[in-house]
Design an enzyme around this catalytic site. Structure first.
Site, mmCIF file in Angstrom:
data_model
loop_
_atom_site.group_PDB
_atom_site.id
_atom_site.type_symbol
_atom_site.label_atom_id
_atom_site.label_comp_id
_atom_site.label_asym_id
_atom_site.label_seq_id
_atom_site.Cartn_x
_atom_site.Cartn_y
_atom_site.Cartn_z
ATOM 1 N N HIS A 96 0.851 -1.196 0.000
ATOM 2 C CA HIS A 96 0.000 0.000 0.000
ATOM 3 C C HIS A 96 0.888 1.247 0.000
ATOM 4 C CE1 HIS A 96 -2.901 3.023 1.186
ATOM 5 N NE2 HIS A 96 -3.844 2.174 0.830
ATOM 6 N N GLU A 145 -4.114 2.215 -7.320
ATOM 7 C CA GLU A 145 -4.485 3.260 -6.368
ATOM 8 C C GLU A 145 -3.587 4.487 -6.559
ATOM 9 O OE1 GLU A 145 -6.712 1.554 -2.741
ATOM 10 O OE2 GLU A 145 -4.595 1.641 -2.281
HETATM 11 P P1 PGA Z 1 -9.743 5.810 0.437
HETATM 12 O O1 PGA Z 1 -8.557 4.773 0.655
HETATM 13 O O2 PGA Z 1 -10.914 5.035 -0.094
HETATM 14 O O3 PGA Z 1 -10.004 6.381 1.808
HETATM 15 O O4 PGA Z 1 -9.277 6.832 -0.523
HETATM 16 C C1 PGA Z 1 -8.308 3.749 -0.267
HETATM 17 C C2 PGA Z 1 -7.066 2.992 0.120
HETATM 18 O O5 PGA Z 1 -6.114 3.596 0.625
HETATM 19 O O6 PGA Z 1 -7.008 1.772 -0.065
#
Ligand code: PGA
Length: 218
Positions: A96, A145
């Site tokens: 992540h 992401e």
């Molecule tokens: P968010 O986070 O939906 O709060 O933007 C997503 C993530 O970090 O997996």
């Protein structure tokens, strides 16, 4: 045909009591999610509570961890090994961007973690930041992401996600997710993105009513 996926990343939120309350709301709801693959990734401290609640309430929900140690079990103070995670969870998020940013996780460490996860049979959700990010070929699920979208309220436009996915499909056979500021008001706008199988959801997964709305709309 694989089930559509919704994966909740609770980050450093929720005590054990709050986690129990969440599952009790899911239990009482009318939303049927047998046909979805719903995964909750809580903190290590609440994994066993979540495990017990899911079993007691007979919820069709799986568990995931938010990271694992890159070491086997042993003298690694503060680390949680893949084998310890496997006792409670089926999935694990690896790489992540918050871990890259705050814990300086490198591609090398991420590869090691994936190896450890696969050795015990965990399903790996590898997070990537863009189409040029390192993708380990053994990852089962890849979550795109963009850091600009995480926790900012600025979700990437479906067209942008489609553009990135076009390149990812050539690079990996993993299932593809999008993550970053997804809410119940925009989740349906991604339904035409080719190759998209689901979402990794942070903030909007903390409130059980909002999370149920996401499940029913996707
Ligand atoms: P968010 O986070 O939906 O709060 O933007 C997503 C993530 O970090 O997996």
């Amino acid at each position: 045909m694989a089930k559509k996926l919704l994966i909740a990343n609770w980050k450093s939120h929720k005590t054990a009591l709050e986690a129990s309350d969440f599952f009790n709301v899911l239990k009482d709801s009318q939303v049927n999610f047998e046909d979805k693959e719903v995964v909750i990734c809580p903190s290590f401290t609440t994994l066993s509570t979540c495990f017990n609640e899911i079993n007691t309430l007979h919820l069709p929900v799986s568990l995931g961890a938010q990271t694992i140690s890159s070491h086997d079990e042993g003298a690694f103070t503060g680390e949680i090994s893949a084998r310890q995670i496997k006792e409670f969870a089926t999935y694990v998020i690896i790489g992540h961007s918050e871990r890259r940013m705050y814990q300086n996780e490198s591609d090398k460490e991420i590869s090691l973690k994936i190896k450890k996860a696969k050795e015990v049979g965990l399903i790996v959700i590898l997070c990537i930041q863009d189409e040029n990010s390192f993708i380990d070929e053994t990852a089962d699920i890849v979550a795109y992401e963009p850091p600009s979208a995480i926790g900012t309220g600025n979700a990437a436009e479906p067209l942008r996600v489609q553009g990135v996915f076009k390149k990812l499909i050539d690079k990996t056979s993993a299932r593809l997710l999008y993550g970053g500021s997804i809410t119940s008001s925009d989740i349906q706008s991604y339904s035409s993105v080719k190759g998209l199988e689901g979402f990794l959801v942070g903030g909007a997964s903390l409130n059980p009513h909002e999370f149920l709305a996401l499940i029913s709309l996707w």
